[in-house]
Design a protein around this motif. Structure first.
Motif, PDB file in Angstrom:
ATOM      1  N   ARG A 298      -2.066   5.218   3.275  1.00  0.00           N
ATOM      2  CA  ARG A 298      -0.556   4.208   4.223  1.00  0.00           C
ATOM      3  C   ARG A 298      -0.345   3.686   2.802  1.00  0.00           C
ATOM      4  N   ASP A 299       0.387   2.552   2.840  1.00  0.00           N
ATOM      5  CA  ASP A 299       1.166   2.053   1.548  1.00  0.00           C
ATOM      6  C   ASP A 299       0.405   0.945   0.807  1.00  0.00           C
ATOM      7  N   ALA A 300       1.053   0.042   0.004  1.00  0.00           N
ATOM      8  CA  ALA A 300       0.334  -0.826  -0.471  1.00  0.00           C
ATOM      9  C   ALA A 300      -0.244  -1.897   0.451  1.00  0.00           C
ATOM     10  N   GLN A 301       0.738  -2.637   1.446  1.00  0.00           N
ATOM     11  CA  GLN A 301       0.734  -3.219   1.969  1.00  0.00           C
ATOM     12  C   GLN A 301      -0.911  -2.992   3.169  1.00  0.00           C
ATOM     13  N   SER A 302      -1.092  -2.170   3.341  1.00  0.00           N
ATOM     14  CA  SER A 302      -1.910  -1.291   4.189  1.00  0.00           C
ATOM     15  C   SER A 302      -3.329  -1.482   3.206  1.00  0.00           C
ATOM     16  N   GLN A 303      -3.244  -0.840   2.023  1.00  0.00           N
ATOM     17  CA  GLN A 303      -4.034  -1.778   1.507  1.00  0.00           C
ATOM     18  C   GLN A 303      -4.892  -2.603   0.733  1.00  0.00           C
ATOM     19  N   GLU A 304      -3.938  -3.646   1.226  1.00  0.00           N
ATOM     20  CA  GLU A 304      -3.811  -4.757   1.290  1.00  0.00           C
ATOM     21  C   GLU A 304      -5.122  -5.550   3.245  1.00  0.00           C
ATOM     22  N   ALA A 305      -4.804  -4.927   3.945  1.00  0.00           N
ATOM     23  CA  ALA A 305      -4.775  -5.273   4.233  1.00  0.00           C
ATOM     24  C   ALA A 305      -5.572  -4.537   5.177  1.00  0.00           C
ATOM     25  N   ILE A 306      -6.305  -3.405   4.238  1.00  0.00           N
ATOM     26  CA  ILE A 306      -7.474  -3.017   4.582  1.00  0.00           C
ATOM     27  C   ILE A 306      -8.703  -4.182   3.500  1.00  0.00           C
ATOM     28  N   TRP A 307      -8.547  -4.032   2.805  1.00  0.00           N
ATOM     29  CA  TRP A 307      -8.954  -5.039   1.478  1.00  0.00           C
ATOM     30  C   TRP A 307      -9.619  -6.220   2.405  1.00  0.00           C
ATOM     31  N   GLN A 308      -8.911  -7.423   3.129  1.00  0.00           N
ATOM     32  CA  GLN A 308      -8.740  -7.625   3.716  1.00  0.00           C
ATOM     33  C   GLN A 308      -9.755  -8.113   4.990  1.00  0.00           C
ATOM     34  N   GLY A 309      -9.449  -7.251   5.510  1.00  0.00           N
ATOM     35  CA  GLY A 309     -11.023  -6.788   7.161  1.00  0.00           C
ATOM     36  C   GLY A 309     -12.060  -6.588   6.892  1.00  0.00           C
ATOM     37  N   LEU A 310     -12.108  -5.776   4.966  1.00  0.00           N
ATOM     38  CA  LEU A 310     -13.662  -6.154   5.007  1.00  0.00           C
ATOM     39  C   LEU A 310     -14.558  -7.192   4.185  1.00  0.00           C
TER      40      LEU A 310
END
Length: 499
Positions: A298-310
């Motif tokens: 996806r986009d950079a915002q989703s990347q950050e959301a994945i990091w935060q979810g982990l």
């Protein structure tokens, strides 16, 4: 710590050992394939390794990878059980859990017999199987699936997309109910098949065939809607489920909110959702096909959301979803340069780089501590998939599955340095810091000095125990409570209805 009255086959000295939430400047002794002692000044071993300046960590567990598997579209993976396990080991992984894939018309016993025969003579590290379930007929649900679960195949995977693989909601409920009764964990590929078909048809009608349109067809809402539906079905039957390869930020939030409400939902994500974006699909010509997977990046915002979810535990595991297809007519491009986004094989390689990427960009760059790294790479996998306490942690009595990491080594990633058979890597040219230089499986030194030191077929099949899934309690009373829980339990065979 007292030293047992045994001789050591192997002693690892002077390393930073991560064990039970502690960092120990200690030696680690191995006897007969298991960890026999962790402490200072252990007696000499038959073989010794000096790990000064290195991290001594649990060997990685990759609980989501596709090996020697034919996809629903008929494409065969590039890796067999030899090349995949060699590649995994070079990346610090000592156990893999690939899929034994049932397709329509196939029986579970024949599927399992086939995959056992493929793996036993080739795998160099330990392995188990998940069972992909595409044909949940009466015999499968009544006889074959319970027998498979009791034999140590304690996890199932179901699809909500792909015409030849997907189950409808009624079939999903049948599988969920059986999993609850038999003690299995259900993994769910959550994407709305009709949304993807509808968007794909309209894109192709308008002449949009390039790889980037794979991302348009797999709109983030297709994942979010299916994830919410899967969670709801799991709540109805009161069974834990695990959503695989979560890609979108909105989906992460749906999972987080469901967990806060008490839903027993778990989830994983993968390197492609931390390190790739939709822009990678929009490269020149057909090059973007190298980055096509489902769901797509996806986009950079989703990347950050994945990091935060982990980091906050919303996403419990970090797996490769290694799905290796060669970049030719046998793999990614079945119709050569005329291949449309709808015909491209879905999947990216990543079994070898999964852990180096997270060690470099997660741990060494300060996003997570070493304990989070160990949990995401091994410990959580072991608990959720019934491998603990033998796997996933450096504790006395566990299998001596160990990776010794050099935190100072820098590596420029190229496809030529990797050991899978894909022929390319989506992380070409990325500079990583930190590398697993010595990898040990059940006390055997598998990788050292950049070379393989064990024979094909030396890995073992692991029959797994019950998943250790934390139970969440649904808030009682108030809006949204479920008054008919007793009846539902009776319907899934858990309790008799009061007369």
């Amino acid at each position: 710590m007292s030293t047992p009255d045994v001789s050591f086959d192997l002693v690892i000295r002077n390393g930073r050992v991560v064990s039970q939430g502690q960092i120990l400047e200690a030696d680690l002794g191995v006897h007969s394939g298991v960890i026999a002692a962790i402490g200072a000044n252990l007696p000499a071993g038959s073989r010794e390794i000096d790990a000064a300046g290195r991290w001594v960590l649990p060997g990685g567990i990759d609980s989501h990878c596709h090996v020697e598997q034919r996809s629903g579209m008929g494409m065969m993976c590039a890796d067999d059980f030899y090349s995949a396990t060699v590649s995994a080991a070079f990346g610090g992984t000592t156990t893999i859990l690939p899929f034994a894939a049932q397709h329509r018309g196939m029986s579970v016993p024949e599927v399992l017999e086939d995959y056992h025969s493929l793996a036993r003579d080739k795998a160099i590290i330990d392995y188990g199987f998940h069972l992909i379930l595409a044909n949940p007929d009466e015999k499968t649900l009544t006889d074959d699936l319970p027998a498979a679960i009791r034999s140590g195949i304690r996890s199932l995977k179901v699809y909500m997309t792909y015409d030849l693989m997907k189950l409808d909601d009624c079939q999903l409920l049948d599988v969920f109910a059986l999993a609850r009764e038999e003690g299995a964990l259900v993994m769910v590929h959550a994407e709305n098949n009709d949304v993807i078909k509808w968007l794909s048809r309209r894109l192709l009608e308008r002449g949009h065939k390039a790889p980037k349109f794979h991302g348009f067809a797999h709109d983030p809402l297709a994942e979010t809607e299916a994830a919410y539906r899967a969670i709801s079905l799991g709540r109805l039957v009161d069974v834990p489920i695990l959503l695989v390869h979560v890609a979108g930020g909105e989906t992460v939030e749906v999972i987080r909110q469901a967990q806060l409400l008490g839903a027993n939902v778990l989830a994983e994500s993968c390197p492609q959702y931390l390190f790739l974006t939709a822009a990678d699909l929009d490269r020149d010509g057909l090059e973007g096909a190298m980055f096509c997977c489902s769901p797509p990046p996806r986009d950079a915002q989703s990347q950050e959301a994945i990091w935060q979810g982990l980091l906050d535990g919303t996403l419990a595991t970090y797996s490769s979803d290694h799905a290796p297809y060669t970049f030719d007519t046998a793999g990614k491009l079945p119709k050569g340069d005329q291949t449309t986004f709808k015909e491209m094989a879905n999947g990216v390689p990543g079994i070898e780089l999964r852990l180096p990427l997270l060690f470099s960009e997660g741990f060494l760059k300060g996003r997570m501590d070493i304990h989070q790294f160990c949990d995401l790479s091994a410990g959580n996998h072991a608990r959720l998939y019934g491998l603990a306490p033998s796997k996933g942690a450096l504790i006395v009595g566990a299998d001596a599955d160990i990776a010794i990491w050099n935190p100072e080594r820098e590596v420029d990633v190229t496809a030529s340095m990797l050991h899978d058979r894909t022929g390319y890597t989506p992380y070409e040219g990325k500079r990583l810091k930190g590398w697993p230089e010595i990898v040990i499986s059940r006390g055997r030194v598998v990788i050292a000095d950049g070379s393989l030191h064990v024979e094909r077929g030396s890995g073992r099949f692991i029959a797994r125990g019950l998943p250790d899934v934390p139970r969440r309690e649904t808030p009682t009373a108030g809006p949204g409570s479920r008054p008919h829980g007793k009846v539902l339990k009776a319907l899934v065979g858990l309790e008799k209805v009061a007369q």
